[in-house]
Design an enzyme around this catalytic site. Structure first.
Site, PDB file in Angstrom:
ATOM      1  N   ASP A   1       0.813  -1.221   0.000  1.00 53.63           N
ATOM      2  CA  ASP A   1       0.000   0.000   0.000  1.00 53.63           C
ATOM      3  C   ASP A   1       0.843   1.266   0.000  1.00 53.63           C
ATOM      4  OD1 ASP A   1      -2.265  -1.702   0.288  1.00 53.63           O
ATOM      5  OD2 ASP A   1      -1.863  -1.787   2.440  1.00 53.63           O
TER       6      ASP A   1
ATOM      7  N   LYS B   1       2.013   2.065  -5.126  1.00 45.59           N
ATOM      8  CA  LYS B   1       2.662   1.508  -6.327  1.00 45.59           C
ATOM      9  C   LYS B   1       1.853   1.788  -7.580  1.00 45.59           C
ATOM     10  CE  LYS B   1       2.977  -2.623  -4.458  1.00 45.59           C
ATOM     11  NZ  LYS B   1       2.818  -2.340  -3.034  1.00 45.59           N
TER      12      LYS B   1
ATOM     13  N   GLY C   1      -4.061  -4.547  -4.348  1.00 47.06           N
ATOM     14  CA  GLY C   1      -5.038  -3.528  -4.708  1.00 47.06           C
ATOM     15  C   GLY C   1      -4.283  -2.323  -5.232  1.00 47.06           C
ATOM     16  N   HIS C   2      -4.314  -2.127  -6.528  1.00 51.89           N
ATOM     17  CA  HIS C   2      -3.579  -1.007  -7.123  1.00 51.89           C
ATOM     18  C   HIS C   2      -4.566   0.031  -7.648  1.00 51.89           C
ATOM     19  CE1 HIS C   2       0.235  -3.649  -7.754  1.00 51.89           C
ATOM     20  NE2 HIS C   2      -0.039  -3.393  -6.498  1.00 51.89           N
TER      21      HIS C   2
ATOM     22  N   GLN D   1       2.137  -6.136  -3.012  1.00 50.71           N
ATOM     23  CA  GLN D   1       2.462  -6.160  -1.582  1.00 50.71           C
ATOM     24  C   GLN D   1       3.789  -5.409  -1.337  1.00 50.71           C
ATOM     25  OE1 GLN D   1       1.569  -9.659  -2.890  1.00 50.71           O
ATOM     26  NE2 GLN D   1      -0.451  -8.804  -2.687  1.00 50.71           N
TER      27      GLN D   1
HETATM   28  P1  IMP Z   1      -2.633 -12.860   2.102  1.00 50.06           P
HETATM   29  O1  IMP Z   1      -1.699 -12.327   1.074  1.00 50.06           O
HETATM   30  O2  IMP Z   1      -4.080 -12.662   1.758  1.00 50.06           O
HETATM   31  O3  IMP Z   1      -2.322 -14.278   2.481  1.00 50.06           O
HETATM   32  O4  IMP Z   1      -2.424 -11.999   3.458  1.00 50.06           O
HETATM   33  C1  IMP Z   1      -1.231 -12.096   4.224  1.00 50.06           C
HETATM   34  C2  IMP Z   1      -0.843 -10.726   4.772  1.00 50.06           C
HETATM   35  O5  IMP Z   1      -0.464  -9.866   3.696  1.00 50.06           O
HETATM   36  C3  IMP Z   1      -1.966  -9.990   5.519  1.00 50.06           C
HETATM   37  O6  IMP Z   1      -1.387  -9.239   6.571  1.00 50.06           O
HETATM   38  C4  IMP Z   1      -2.516  -9.043   4.463  1.00 50.06           C
HETATM   39  O7  IMP Z   1      -3.132  -7.913   5.031  1.00 50.06           O
HETATM   40  C5  IMP Z   1      -1.246  -8.674   3.732  1.00 50.06           C
HETATM   41  N1  IMP Z   1      -1.477  -8.261   2.343  1.00 50.06           N
HETATM   42  C6  IMP Z   1      -1.771  -9.031   1.285  1.00 50.06           C
HETATM   43  N2  IMP Z   1      -1.900  -8.304   0.176  1.00 50.06           N
HETATM   44  C7  IMP Z   1      -1.680  -7.036   0.529  1.00 50.06           C
HETATM   45  C8  IMP Z   1      -1.637  -5.796  -0.196  1.00 50.06           C
HETATM   46  O8  IMP Z   1      -1.809  -5.741  -1.420  1.00 50.06           O
HETATM   47  N3  IMP Z   1      -1.375  -4.689   0.535  1.00 50.06           N
HETATM   48  C9  IMP Z   1      -1.122  -4.741   1.870  1.00 50.06           C
HETATM   49  N4  IMP Z   1      -1.134  -5.853   2.578  1.00 50.06           N
HETATM   50  C10 IMP Z   1      -1.405  -6.996   1.919  1.00 50.06           C
END
Ligand code: IMP
Length: 429
Positions: free
Chosen positions: A13, A16, A40-41, A223
């Site tokens: 977040d 990007k 989420g972009h 991420q």
């Molecule tokens: P997962 O990727 O859904 O397995 O989540 C694992 C961890 O990564 C959690 O803390 C999510 O909030 C975090 N996470 C996954 N995708 C994003 C993203 O695009 N932005 C911020 N945090 C993310």
């Protein structure tokens, strides 16, 4: 002329979307290489907001967009995102989007397992996005995944589904979930197959060809480096490698295809989900950062945790990702603060350290050591040159560069692409 990898240097977040969009205008190909629709972009183009989760940002600029083998692909989410973009006037066709044939698929059983496990973990929950990302990567490494190419061979698909369900039904029984019948999975996949197969390609060879033609490739990370499965705050991480080196593995190009690594970094820190966050501000400061910065997750809508800039963490991700330049975002959110704190080191058991310890237990106990920077009253939002920034803001940026050991190549002062101050063009290094 370098190929550029864009990675998040914090917990995701960092903004990007805007930077990738800004760079994608100069690129010929935009490639996603890890993660899935957990990302989420947000892109704002001529006042229209586009929210992408799975598709590379290049799709909105009509650039060749590629989903590499390192991505876990939910075919239904893909089709839904393509349909949403169509409503916004963006057409995604097999000419503009190619997907690696060896991409692992996310099925409904993955998100069901993700959610069920989180529910049964109580306080030990990771705070995942519930999209099935972890379970899908587990199946990939467990060598029982269904991959995109399997949809083209319905003869062998049944055997693969049986194998997958032997594993999943055992897990589901353990979690008190209803077992899944192979026919349902087969019918679901057979129905979606004709919608996604036209995009399938041998991505490693397509990218190799583009590279030989001298095309500019932009690798779009999702991420952030602190969510990396190896280098992040394990176990509070995502299930893929998010560091820059993954651009090679997750697309099928060699590491020498990566020319320049740009790290995206917010002028403060945020995190969604559970896990250590040394500079978190559970007070009015955190609330102000969250409100001014509109810190809500694009995918889940969850409020993000907010805190001061942590130079220890970014200094570390600059190294683990080989970041050569930083795109600093959201500096304007700090406008109006009388003073701004920067974390320069940690205290752990009475000792000063300048790195993030590897163990979960130690990470939870580090106490930040702060230095205080003078704030500014002026508005930095929408500034397009250094000359428009107050001296204190420039000093803050310079101090960050010094502490993290990396220059700021781009400074972003609003979600609009034009509000960018360029110091060094990543494509021209
Ligand atoms: P997962 O990727 O859904 O397995 O989540 C694992 C961890 O990564 C959690 O803390 C999510 O909030 C975090 N996470 C996954 N995708 C994003 C993203 O695009 N932005 C911020 N945090 C993310």
């Amino acid at each position: 002329m370098a190929n550029v990898v864009v990675v998040g240097s914090q917990w995701g977040d960092e903004g990007k979307g805007k930077i990738v969009d800004w760079l994608s205008e100069q690129a010929d190909v935009v490639v996603r290489f890890q993660g899935g629709h957990n990302a989420g972009h947000t892109l704002v183009i001529d006042g229209t907001t586009y929210k992408l989760s799975l598709l590379p940002s290049g799709v909105v600029r009509n650039k060749l967009s590629v989903i590499g083998n390192g991505v876990v692909l939910d075919p239904k989410a893909l089709v839904a995102e393509i349909d949403r973009l169509k409503e916004q006037g963006i057409k995604v066709t097999p000419d503009s989007l190619r997907i690696a044939e060896n991409c692992t698929l996310i099925l409904p059983l993955h998100s069901e397992l993700d959610v069920a496990r989180e529910r049964s973990s109580g306080k030990g929950a990771i705070g995942t996005t519930g999209r099935g990302i972890g379970p899908a990567y587990e199946d990939k490494v467990g060598r029982r995944a269904i991959r995109l190419m399997d949809l083209a061979d319905l003869q062998v698909l049944n055997g693969k589904i049986e194998r997958l369900l032997t594993h999943h039904n055992a897990l589901r029984r353990g979690l008190g979930m209803e077992e899944i019948n192979a026919r349902t999975v087969y019918d679901d996949l057979a129905e979606i197959a004709p919608k996604v197969l036209p995009f399938m390609d041998s991505v490693w060879s397509l990218l190799d060809e583009k590279r030989r033609e001298g095309k500019r490739i932009l690798f779009e990370g999702a991420q952030g480096a602190l969510l990396d499965i190896d280098h992040g705050t394990y176990p509070y991480v995502t299930s893929s490698n998010t560091v820059a080196a993954q651009a090679a593995t997750g697309s099928g190009l060699g590491p020498n295809a990566i020319g320049y690594v740009l790290g995206i970094c917010k002028a403060y820190t945020t995190r969604v989900g559970q896990g250590p966050f040394p500079t978190e501000q559970l007070n009015e400061i955190g609330k102000t950062l969250g409100t001014k910065g509109k810190e809500f997750g694009v995918v889940t809508g969850r409020p993000r945790r907010c805190g001061w800039f942590d130079a220890v963490l970014v200094r570390q991700t600059v190294r683990t990702s080989g970041i050569q330049g930083i795109a600093l975002t959201k500096l304007d959110i700090l406008d109006g603060f009388e003073e701004i704190k920067i974390c320069t080191g940690y205290k752990l058991d009475g000792r000063e350290i300048d790195y993030l310890p590897a163990s979960e237990h130690s990470q939870a106990r580090v106490e930040p050591i702060y230095e205080t920077a003078e704030g500014w009253d002026e508005v930095t939002a929408k500034a397009r040159s250094w000359a428009e920034l107050p001296a204190q803001a420039i000093k803050y940026v310079r101090r960050i560069e010094e502490l993290i050991g990396c220059p700021v190549a781009l400074l972003s002062t609003s979600p609009e692409r034009e509000d960018t101050i360029l110091m060094q063009n990543p494509f021209e290094t």
